[in-house]
Design an enzyme around this catalytic site. Structure first.
Site, PDB file in Angstrom:
ATOM      1  CD  GLU A 193      -7.608   7.260   5.598  1.00  0.00           C
ATOM      2  OE1 GLU A 193      -7.972   6.202   5.112  1.00  0.00           O
ATOM      3  OE2 GLU A 193      -6.594   7.535   6.070  1.00  0.00           O
ATOM      4  CE  LYS A 228     -10.589   3.630   3.846  1.00  0.00           C
ATOM      5  NZ  LYS A 228      -9.054   3.514   3.631  1.00  0.00           N
ATOM      6  CD  GLU A 286     -12.326   2.177  -0.737  1.00  0.00           C
ATOM      7  OE1 GLU A 286     -12.582   1.124  -0.009  1.00  0.00           O
ATOM      8  OE2 GLU A 286     -10.782   2.316  -1.274  1.00  0.00           O
ATOM      9  CD  GLU A 342      -2.841   0.190   2.393  1.00  0.00           C
ATOM     10  OE1 GLU A 342      -3.217  -0.907   3.255  1.00  0.00           O
ATOM     11  OE2 GLU A 342      -3.230   1.354   2.793  1.00  0.00           O
TER      12      GLU A 342
END
Ligand SMILES: *[C@@H]1O[C@H](CO)[C@@H](O)[C@H](O)[C@H]1NC(C)=O
Length: 337
Positions: free
Chosen positions: A319, A314, A311, A260
């Site tokens: 984030e 999140k 997303e 990541e």
């Protein structure tokens, strides 16, 4: 003579084939996060990933719709377990065997598993109490169905107590003995260690002392000298700090995979623009495909960008804004793989 020439031709063709094969995003993957209520179907997502020549993805936990969509796609998969399952897998070999029966056995004939990873950014408690035994049980469970898939865990770079300069890299006192045992197991099996590493968070936390181009991977000159080695970017410094820490616990031969890394395009003012995110991620991709780190120059770092999508489930702020794509599959900004 003509026989020799045609063998040379074949060799050249093989070489060119190999080079172009590797140039297609082979060492680059994407994190497929699913914390959004507006994401496209897994089969659309797998087609999107393939159309961009990305050969690998990482899933944080098993998802059968995604596993189905991956069948016969040729895409390699890092499959995580939930952190909450680590103690269950460690304490009960039957739990481990069931996990493998459910999430690996049905798909292993048609899905290439790069590795299975116990948890994500495992914490100190998990590390000291159960990660190693969980790795061993899952490994035994995989072997019992006749497959050979590396089994490992995912740590955050913050497990290092010391990381600067890179050669001083060392695990924190609290994590050191667990990491020594885990590194020993990984090393004797030839399994890699997964690490999450974000120059963005280091930069955003200390912008006065960190050069933006060093964090963004686009400095053209060395910024940090460490003995004989020169570092032009923080990504390499982070990877080499992990290698140095592994050396100190006898795990110098363990491969580090950066499962990541990324840069958000919104959520934190001037630190998070699409321009900065694009610069970081494009340099990350190109760098991972072209060269290793100063400590291991020949050793390209297998790297997974976080993430495919923005997303919306999140936490608000940065984030929600790490994606390369919006949920409608249009680009937030362009990246060449
Ligand atoms: C690095 O990228 C940033 C953002 O795109 C840009 O403003 C800066 O000029 C670049 N620096 C170098 C040294 O290319």
């Amino acid at each position: 003579m003509s026989l020799i020439l045609s063998s040379i031709n074949i060799l050249l063709c093989l070489l060119i084939f190999h080079l172009s094969f590797f140039a297609d995003g082979e060492g680059i993957g994407l994190n497929y996060g699913l914390l959004g209520n507006n994401l496209p179907s897994p089969s659309q997502v797998i087609s999107l990933v393939k159309s961009r020549n990305v050969g690998r993805i990482r899933l944080f936990e098993p998802n059968h719709d995604v596993l189905n969509a991956l069948q016969n796609s040729g895409i390699e998969l890092i499959l995580g377990t939930l952190n909450a399952d680590i103690p269950n897998i460690a304490n009960d070999i039957n739990f481990a065997k069931n996990w493998v029966q459910t999430n690996v056995a049905p798909y292993a004939p048609t899905v290439k598993y790069r590795c299975l990873s116990l948890g994500n950014e495992v914490n100190q408690g998990e590390l000291s109490s159960s990660v190693l035994q969980a790795i061993k049980n899952l490994d035994e469970a995989v072997k019992s169905i006749g497959y050979s898939i590396p089994v490992t865990t995912t740590i955050g770079i913050y497990l290092l107590g010391s990381s600067f300069p890179p050669s001083s890299g060392d695990f924190s006192e609290a994590s050191k003995s667990a990491m020594q045992q885990i590194a020993g197991f990984l090393s004797s099996n030839g399994y890699p260690l997964m690490v999450t590493a974000y120059p963005y968070f280091a930069y955003a936390g200390d912008p006065g002392n960190i050069k933006l181009s060093y964090a963004l991977l686009n400095s053209t000159e060395v910024v940090v000298r460490d003995g004989d080695l020169g570092y032009a970017n923080m990504f390499d410094a982070m990877v080499d700090a992990v290698y140095a820490a592994l050396d100190k616990v006898g795990g110098g031969s363990v491969e580090v995979v950066i499962c990541e890394s990324g840069w958000p395009s919104q959520g934190n003012g001037d630190f998070t623009t699409t321009g900065l995110a694009q610069t970081y991620n494009q340099h990350l991709v190109s760098h991972a495909l072209s060269s290793g780190t100063p400590k291991k120059p020949g050793n390209k770092v297998e790297t997974y960008v976080f993430a495919i999508f923005n997303e919306n489930q999140k936490s608000p702020g940065v984030e929600q804004n790490f994606g390369l794509f919006y949920p409608d599959m249009t680009e937030v900004y362009h990246i060449d793989f």
